[in-house]
Design a protein around this motif. Structure first.
Motif, mmCIF file in Angstrom:
data_model
loop_
_atom_site.group_PDB
_atom_site.id
_atom_site.type_symbol
_atom_site.label_atom_id
_atom_site.label_comp_id
_atom_site.label_asym_id
_atom_site.label_seq_id
_atom_site.Cartn_x
_atom_site.Cartn_y
_atom_site.Cartn_z
ATOM 1 N N THR A 68 0.842 -1.188 0.000
ATOM 2 C CA THR A 68 0.000 0.000 0.000
ATOM 3 C C THR A 68 0.880 1.243 0.000
ATOM 4 O OG1 THR A 68 -1.765 1.197 1.164
ATOM 5 C CG2 THR A 68 -0.187 0.041 2.535
ATOM 6 N N THR A 69 0.460 2.257 -0.751
ATOM 7 C CA THR A 69 1.176 3.535 -0.820
ATOM 8 C C THR A 69 0.385 4.592 -0.051
ATOM 9 O OG1 THR A 69 2.063 2.984 -3.003
ATOM 10 C CG2 THR A 69 2.149 5.300 -2.343
ATOM 11 N N ILE A 70 1.035 5.225 0.915
ATOM 12 C CA ILE A 70 0.356 6.193 1.765
ATOM 13 C C ILE A 70 -0.103 7.389 0.934
ATOM 14 C CG2 ILE A 70 0.532 7.626 3.826
ATOM 15 C CD1 ILE A 70 0.734 4.601 4.292
ATOM 16 N N LEU A 71 -1.366 7.751 1.089
ATOM 17 C CA LEU A 71 -1.960 8.875 0.373
ATOM 18 C C LEU A 71 -2.111 10.087 1.288
ATOM 19 C CD1 LEU A 71 -4.841 7.099 -1.605
ATOM 20 C CD2 LEU A 71 -2.594 7.783 -2.466
ATOM 21 N N PRO A 72 -2.144 11.287 0.708
ATOM 22 C CA PRO A 72 -2.438 12.481 1.514
ATOM 23 C C PRO A 72 -3.948 12.592 1.729
ATOM 24 C CG PRO A 72 -2.077 13.120 -0.754
ATOM 25 C CD PRO A 72 -1.815 11.636 -0.700
ATOM 26 N N ALA A 73 -4.332 13.163 2.843
ATOM 27 C CA ALA A 73 -5.752 13.432 3.082
ATOM 28 C C ALA A 73 -6.205 14.580 2.185
ATOM 29 C CB ALA A 73 -5.983 13.781 4.544
ATOM 30 N N VAL A 74 -7.434 14.522 1.721
ATOM 31 C CA VAL A 74 -8.030 15.612 0.947
ATOM 32 C C VAL A 74 -8.950 16.380 1.889
ATOM 33 C CG1 VAL A 74 -9.551 16.210 -0.964
ATOM 34 C CG2 VAL A 74 -7.892 14.350 -1.228
ATOM 35 N N PRO A 75 -8.647 17.658 2.146
ATOM 36 C CA PRO A 75 -9.435 18.401 3.143
ATOM 37 C C PRO A 75 -10.838 18.737 2.653
ATOM 38 C CG PRO A 75 -7.827 19.849 2.095
ATOM 39 C CD PRO A 75 -7.533 18.461 1.595
ATOM 40 N N ILE A 76 -11.768 18.716 3.581
ATOM 41 C CA ILE A 76 -13.120 19.181 3.320
ATOM 42 C C ILE A 76 -13.112 20.704 3.345
ATOM 43 C CG2 ILE A 76 -15.485 19.260 4.206
ATOM 44 C CD1 ILE A 76 -14.996 16.465 5.392
ATOM 45 N N ASP A 77 -13.636 21.335 2.301
ATOM 46 C CA ASP A 77 -13.689 22.799 2.256
ATOM 47 C C ASP A 77 -14.835 23.344 3.090
ATOM 48 O OD1 ASP A 77 -11.513 22.875 0.645
ATOM 49 O OD2 ASP A 77 -12.584 23.314 -1.211
ATOM 50 N N THR A 78 -16.037 22.926 2.776
ATOM 51 C CA THR A 78 -17.218 23.453 3.464
ATOM 52 C C THR A 78 -18.250 22.355 3.675
ATOM 53 O OG1 THR A 78 -18.257 24.100 1.367
ATOM 54 C CG2 THR A 78 -16.952 25.783 2.507
ATOM 55 N N ILE A 79 -19.040 22.532 4.743
ATOM 56 C CA ILE A 79 -20.208 21.695 4.995
ATOM 57 C C ILE A 79 -21.384 22.641 5.222
ATOM 58 C CG2 ILE A 79 -21.283 19.978 6.481
ATOM 59 C CD1 ILE A 79 -18.512 18.958 7.173
ATOM 60 N N GLU A 80 -22.378 22.524 4.362
ATOM 61 C CA GLU A 80 -23.526 23.421 4.431
ATOM 62 C C GLU A 80 -24.809 22.622 4.525
ATOM 63 O OE1 GLU A 80 -22.544 26.992 1.549
ATOM 64 O OE2 GLU A 80 -22.089 25.059 0.569
ATOM 65 N N TRP A 81 -25.861 23.253 5.015
ATOM 66 C CA TRP A 81 -27.178 22.639 5.033
ATOM 67 C C TRP A 81 -28.248 23.702 4.817
ATOM 68 C CZ3 TRP A 81 -23.807 22.582 9.174
ATOM 69 C CH2 TRP A 81 -24.102 23.435 10.243
ATOM 70 N N LYS A 82 -29.374 23.242 4.330
ATOM 71 C CA LYS A 82 -30.475 24.157 4.048
ATOM 72 C C LYS A 82 -31.780 23.460 4.353
ATOM 73 C CE LYS A 82 -32.369 27.164 0.444
ATOM 74 N NZ LYS A 82 -32.245 27.628 -0.967
ATOM 75 N N PHE A 83 -32.720 24.197 4.962
ATOM 76 C CA PHE A 83 -34.008 23.630 5.360
ATOM 77 C C PHE A 83 -35.052 23.858 4.272
ATOM 78 C CE2 PHE A 83 -31.843 24.269 9.383
ATOM 79 C CZ PHE A 83 -32.182 23.127 10.106
ATOM 80 N N ASN A 84 -35.990 22.913 4.208
ATOM 81 C CA ASN A 84 -37.130 23.097 3.317
ATOM 82 C C ASN A 84 -38.339 23.578 4.118
ATOM 83 O OD1 ASN A 84 -38.041 20.861 4.709
ATOM 84 N ND2 ASN A 84 -37.942 19.454 2.972
#
Length: 269
Positions: free
Chosen positions: A130-146
């Protein structure tokens, strides 16, 4: 009149077919099943080396875990061989069962290659890399109500245009020890180099606590997860095509890979 005449002609034929015994027992001589070593190992920087090793059983045999206690298990890295001892345990942090472990913690950086070597008293040998991979960062987490006061979730990140990437996206409610509410794997075939978003249905309410994890995974892990999902769907379904597991190890069945991920905790408000 013609239709009525035809029906009279077919009635005797139908009665004849109904009286016939169309069932026939057929004996199929299946070759004797040869058990294989089954491996599951995920490397995480800063975590002890842990591995699960079992033996496979035939399809018609009683399903039961067959532990392998006589195997020699090693993780290799930069010329070193790190021995994992047989100590079956249930991890309190991950809630996963392991058969072999080491007190030494995994130290590696993106690009490092780790190897796996397993041999047992029956002469079986399993290897993997296995080759160690870099983490990919989460930019944003959003939510919206109906209008029903239910919220959907939208998780966004930036894909790297210079590499071929594969991802696993998982959402838990309240705790990582619960079954994930959503989990899937995907590639950047259609999103290479683009800002990418994973959404949900309107499943959440105010006050819900969510744990969102974005895994950056190897292709071999992507293939393994995809094939195991296909195999589960095909099992017991007479109309599905048989599906085999795409293992990342040689000489056995299973997966040897590393987990690089970014995880966020959010409370829907």
């Amino acid at each position: 009149m013609k239709l009525k005449t035809l029906s009279y002609l077919f009635i005797p034929l139908l009665l004849l077919l109904a009286s016939c015994d169309l069932e026939k027992d057929i004996e199929v001589n299946l070759p004797e099943y040869e058990p294989q070593l089954v491996v599951e190992c995920y490397l995480q920087p800063g975590k002890p080396f842990r591995l699960t090793l079992m033996e496979s059983s035939g399809y018609f045999e009683t399903p039961q875990p067959a532990l392998v206690s006589d195997a020699d298990v090693y993780i290799t890295h930069n010329g070193r061989r790190i021995k994992l001892s047989y100590k079956p345990m249930l991890s309190k942090t991950s809630n996963l069962f392991h058969t072999h472990s080491s007190t030494e913690k995994m130290q590696g950086k993106p690009g490092d290659i780790f190897g796996l070597e397993i041999t047992d008293k029956k002469g079986r040998k399993v290897t993997g890399f296995t080759t160690i991979l870099p983490a990919v960062p989460i930019d944003t987490i959003e939510w919206k109500f109906n209008e029903k006061n239910k919220a959907y979730l939208l998780t966004t990140f930036q894909d790297n245009a210079a590499t071929k990437d594969f991802y696993r996206y998982v959402t838990h409610r309240d705790s990582l020890h619960t079954d994930p509410e959503r989990a899937f794997v995907t590639s950047d075939n259609l999103t290479n180099g683009k800002r990418t978003s994973f959404g949900s249905a309107y499943d959440y309410e105010r006050g819900d606590t969510l744990l969102i994890t974005l895994y950056h995974i190897e292709k071999q892990y992507y293939d393994f997860l995809s094939s195991t999902a296909d195999a589960k769907n095909a099992n017991g379904n007479p109309f599905a095509q048989p599906s085999s597991i795409k293992s990342s190890v040689q000489g056995g069945i299973g997966i040897f890979t590393n987990l690089a991920y970014d995880r966020r905790k959010v409370i829907i408000e």
